[in-house]
Design a protein around this motif. Structure first.
Motif, PDB file in Angstrom:
ATOM      1  N   PHE A 175      -6.539   5.180  29.064  1.00 22.57           N
ATOM      2  CA  PHE A 175      -5.618   6.328  29.057  1.00 22.57           C
ATOM      3  C   PHE A 175      -4.406   6.018  28.201  1.00 22.57           C
ATOM      4  CE2 PHE A 175      -3.697  10.128  30.609  1.00 22.57           C
ATOM      5  CZ  PHE A 175      -2.345   9.868  30.743  1.00 22.57           C
ATOM      6  N   GLN A 176      -3.918   4.808  28.307  1.00 18.74           N
ATOM      7  CA  GLN A 176      -2.696   4.471  27.578  1.00 18.74           C
ATOM      8  C   GLN A 176      -2.946   4.282  26.102  1.00 18.74           C
ATOM      9  OE1 GLN A 176       0.101   1.642  29.096  1.00 18.74           O
ATOM     10  NE2 GLN A 176       1.232   3.561  28.845  1.00 18.74           N
ATOM     11  N   THR A 209       5.086  -1.133  35.424  1.00 24.00           N
ATOM     12  CA  THR A 209       4.530  -1.050  34.077  1.00 24.00           C
ATOM     13  C   THR A 209       4.290  -2.428  33.476  1.00 24.00           C
ATOM     14  OG1 THR A 209       5.450   1.110  33.779  1.00 24.00           O
ATOM     15  CG2 THR A 209       4.897  -0.098  31.781  1.00 24.00           C
ATOM     16  N   VAL A 225       4.772   7.885  37.339  1.00 26.73           N
ATOM     17  CA  VAL A 225       5.976   7.207  36.858  1.00 26.73           C
ATOM     18  C   VAL A 225       7.226   8.020  37.222  1.00 26.73           C
ATOM     19  CG1 VAL A 225       4.806   6.067  34.935  1.00 26.73           C
ATOM     20  CG2 VAL A 225       5.846   8.322  34.595  1.00 26.73           C
ATOM     21  N   CYS A 266     -10.064   9.801  28.747  1.00 25.41           N
ATOM     22  CA  CYS A 266      -9.437  10.983  29.324  1.00 25.41           C
ATOM     23  C   CYS A 266      -9.055  11.924  28.197  1.00 25.41           C
ATOM     24  CB  CYS A 266      -8.206  10.584  30.129  1.00 25.41           C
ATOM     25  SG  CYS A 266      -7.228  12.010  30.660  1.00 25.41           S
ATOM     26  N   MET A 277      -5.205  10.669  39.694  1.00 24.06           N
ATOM     27  CA  MET A 277      -4.458   9.802  38.774  1.00 24.06           C
ATOM     28  C   MET A 277      -3.307  10.545  38.099  1.00 24.06           C
ATOM     29  SD  MET A 277      -7.621   7.629  37.148  1.00 24.06           S
ATOM     30  CE  MET A 277      -6.700   6.106  37.058  1.00 24.06           C
ATOM     31  N   GLY A 278      -2.099   9.896  38.163  1.00 27.78           N
ATOM     32  CA  GLY A 278      -0.967  10.397  37.391  1.00 27.78           C
ATOM     33  C   GLY A 278      -0.178  11.522  38.030  1.00 27.78           C
ATOM     34  N   GLN A 288     -14.638  12.818  35.486  1.00 29.25           N
ATOM     35  CA  GLN A 288     -14.094  13.578  34.375  1.00 29.25           C
ATOM     36  C   GLN A 288     -14.752  14.956  34.364  1.00 29.25           C
ATOM     37  OE1 GLN A 288     -11.523  12.794  32.662  1.00 29.25           O
ATOM     38  NE2 GLN A 288     -11.312  10.598  33.018  1.00 29.25           N
ATOM     39  N   LEU A 340       1.005  -0.223  41.204  1.00 27.84           N
ATOM     40  CA  LEU A 340       0.143  -0.215  40.031  1.00 27.84           C
ATOM     41  C   LEU A 340       0.562  -1.261  39.014  1.00 27.84           C
ATOM     42  CD1 LEU A 340      -1.340   2.412  40.794  1.00 27.84           C
ATOM     43  CD2 LEU A 340      -1.108   3.031  38.430  1.00 27.84           C
ATOM     44  N   ASP A 377     -12.631   4.396  31.026  1.00 30.41           N
ATOM     45  CA  ASP A 377     -13.034   5.790  30.799  1.00 30.41           C
ATOM     46  C   ASP A 377     -12.288   6.363  29.616  1.00 30.41           C
ATOM     47  OD1 ASP A 377     -10.499   5.808  31.983  1.00 30.41           O
ATOM     48  OD2 ASP A 377     -10.836   7.783  32.889  1.00 30.41           O
TER      49      ASP A 377
HETATM   50  C1  0UX Z   1       0.323  11.423  34.060  1.00 31.71           C
HETATM   51  N1  0UX Z   1      -0.973  12.056  34.076  1.00 31.71           N
HETATM   52  C2  0UX Z   1      -2.104  11.317  34.086  1.00 31.71           C
HETATM   53  N2  0UX Z   1      -2.135   9.977  34.148  1.00 31.71           N
HETATM   54  C3  0UX Z   1      -3.446   9.639  34.083  1.00 31.71           C
HETATM   55  C4  0UX Z   1      -4.031   8.377  34.059  1.00 31.71           C
HETATM   56  C5  0UX Z   1      -3.149   7.158  34.189  1.00 31.71           C
HETATM   57  C6  0UX Z   1      -2.741   6.991  35.645  1.00 31.71           C
HETATM   58  N3  0UX Z   1      -1.516   6.167  35.737  1.00 31.71           N
HETATM   59  C7  0UX Z   1      -1.718   4.774  35.442  1.00 31.71           C
HETATM   60  C8  0UX Z   1      -0.609   4.198  34.565  1.00 31.71           C
HETATM   61  C9  0UX Z   1      -0.546   4.887  33.206  1.00 31.71           C
HETATM   62  C10 0UX Z   1       0.526   4.250  32.344  1.00 31.71           C
HETATM   63  C11 0UX Z   1       1.888   4.376  32.996  1.00 31.71           C
HETATM   64  C12 0UX Z   1       1.828   3.713  34.353  1.00 31.71           C
HETATM   65  C13 0UX Z   1       1.533   2.222  34.190  1.00 31.71           C
HETATM   66  C14 0UX Z   1       0.177   2.078  33.524  1.00 31.71           C
HETATM   67  C15 0UX Z   1       0.211   2.761  32.177  1.00 31.71           C
HETATM   68  C16 0UX Z   1      -0.897   2.703  34.369  1.00 31.71           C
HETATM   69  C17 0UX Z   1       0.766   4.356  35.218  1.00 31.71           C
HETATM   70  C18 0UX Z   1      -5.439   8.302  33.906  1.00 31.71           C
HETATM   71  N4  0UX Z   1      -6.044   7.057  33.836  1.00 31.71           N
HETATM   72  C19 0UX Z   1      -7.373   6.994  33.612  1.00 31.71           C
HETATM   73  N5  0UX Z   1      -7.974   5.788  33.511  1.00 31.71           N
HETATM   74  N6  0UX Z   1      -8.158   8.108  33.500  1.00 31.71           N
HETATM   75  C20 0UX Z   1      -7.644   9.362  33.601  1.00 31.71           C
HETATM   76  O1  0UX Z   1      -8.397  10.350  33.497  1.00 31.71           O
HETATM   77  C21 0UX Z   1      -6.213   9.485  33.806  1.00 31.71           C
HETATM   78  C22 0UX Z   1      -5.612  10.751  33.853  1.00 31.71           C
HETATM   79  C23 0UX Z   1      -4.213  10.824  33.983  1.00 31.71           C
HETATM   80  N7  0UX Z   1      -3.345  11.865  33.990  1.00 31.71           N
END
Ligand code: 0UX
Length: 373
Positions: free
Chosen positions: A97-98, A38, A269, A149, A247-248, A190, A59, A147
């Motif tokens: 996403f974050q 992270t 995570v 989400c 992803m995720g 998407q 990552l 993108d």
């Molecule tokens: C859990 N479900 C989920 N995750 C998703 C993520 C993040 C993937 N992990 C990267 C990440 C996300 C956070 C937490 C850690 C470190 C850093 C910040 C990068 C993994 C996604 N990221 C992007 N760009 N687009 C999505 O549609 C998406 C959908 C998700 N659905």
């Protein structure tokens, strides 16, 4: 190790695939699970320990690092690999996403996303162009398109508008990424749970051309059944000769179900975060080590596991250090969980190469009890 980025598909078994992604910083065996680093660290793990679990790639986190210590500072210090002492490949997400899940006071426009830092309240503006610049400053080997989400459930109109915005942002990401030999840019599909919208998204991404394609917009609360229904068609909408990144995801049985449906890469995570809370994943199911019934148990967490936690410590010891909130508790259980997740990936790679994925999957499910063991 190659000067360029390429994907070598070695074998398939049904829809499951195994291969190697070749990058200048090292090869990535697929199907691959990517641990999450992270804030430039896989929490509670030294980088050499992460490598020892069998991870070929990890990552990085654009959103956190752009806020602290900033991408410019990491660039001045030689880039993320040098900064965190990890010389294998790094994939970074694009930050969008974050922003939607962590920051407050965010505003979404055609241009990008404006938000306030959850760390110090400072205002930031993320666009496809700025996201590409940040990921380049970090030195990321695999860059993700910027993108949007959408959170589920959402109505079809919202899903369609969001997907169409993400496709315009994918073109802008591609244009801003430029020509970086040995570095890859991945597009993100998407379209929610809608097969036709995901088909349109895949067509739009193919036309732009990417080095890999992610299935985005899932693992956002839809549940495993709905996710698998999408995975029954979405991977096939993407180019067969490029890596497919879900992803995720996810829990062990999510990961196995995704590989079965044609996914090559995943990140989550779960193994690290739950390791710090005392939740251990084993071949027989989940163990909550803080449960009182482990207090006198001299047995290892998992007798068949070769990780340091299972080789050298009893459940009683792990129970004790968690109850005492000793730092070694999170270290040992994170190491175990990441080791176990990599064992699942290695088992699937071998089984697919041998045309024995169905047997491996049956054995995987047979061993798992429901609930705490
Ligand atoms: C859990 N479900 C989920 N995750 C998703 C993520 C993040 C993937 N992990 C990267 C990440 C996300 C956070 C937490 C850690 C470190 C850093 C910040 C990068 C993994 C996604 N990221 C992007 N760009 N687009 C999505 O549609 C998406 C959908 C998700 N659905």
């Amino acid at each position: 190790m190659t000067a360029t980025f390429s994907f070598d598909l070695k074998a398939t078994d049904g829809k499951a695939r195994t291969g190697v992604i070749n990058t200048p910083r090292g090869d990535i065996r697929t199907p691959a699970f990517m641990p999450v680093g992270t804030a430039a660290t896989v929490k509670a793990m030294m980088p050499e320990s992460v490598a020892a679990t069998g991870a070929d790639i990890l990552l990085g986190n654009t959103y956190h690092l752009m806020l602290r210590p900033t991408a410019e500072r990491i660039d001045r210090l030689g880039g993320l690999h040098q900064f965190m002492n990890w010389d294998k490949p790094i994939l970074t997400d694009s930050g969008g996403f974050q922003v939607m899940s962590l920051s407050d006071l965010r505003k979404l426009t055609e241009e990008g996303v404006t938000f306030k830092s959850h760390i110090d309240g400072s205002r930031h503006h993320l666009t496809p162009e700025r996201s590409m610049e940040i990921q380049k400053l970090l030195g990321s080997d695999i860059v993700m398109c910027f993108d949007e989400c959408p959170a589920l459930p959402a109505d079809r109109k919202r899903i369609q508008e969001s997907m169409e915005l993400s496709m315009r942002w994918a073109q802008r990401s591609r244009d801003a990424f430029g020509d970086r030999p040995g570095h890859a840019l991945f597009g993100i599909q998407q379209g929610g749970l809608e097969e036709d919208l995901r088909g349109r998204s895949a067509e739009a991404l193919r036309a732009i051309e990417f080095d890999g394609y992610a299935v985005g917009g899932l693992a956002v609360g839809e549940g495993q059944e709905a996710m698998f229904k999408v995975l029954d068609f979405a991977p096939d909408q993407l180019p067969v000769d490029k890596p497919r990144y879900l992803m995720g995801v996810g829990k062990p049985d999510d990961i196995v179900g995704a590989v079965k449906r044609g996914i090559d890469m995943m990140d989550c995570v779960l193994p690290s975060r739950s390791g710090r809370t005392g939740q251990a994943f084993t071949r027989r199911g989940v163990v909550n080590i803080k449960n009182a019934r482990h207090a006198d148990d001299p047995r290892p967490l998992d007798a068949e596991c070769t990780c340091p936690a299972c080789s050298n410590y009893s459940r009683a010891y792990l129970h004790h250090v968690f109850r005492a909130q000793e730092m070694i508790s999170g270290m040992l259980l994170t190491w175990h969980n990441l080791h176990y997740f990599q064992e699942i990936m290695a088992g699937m790679r071998t089984a697919i190469a041998a045309g024995a994925f169905a047997d491996w999957e049956a054995d995987f499910h047979a061993g798992r009890a429901k609930g705490d063991i």
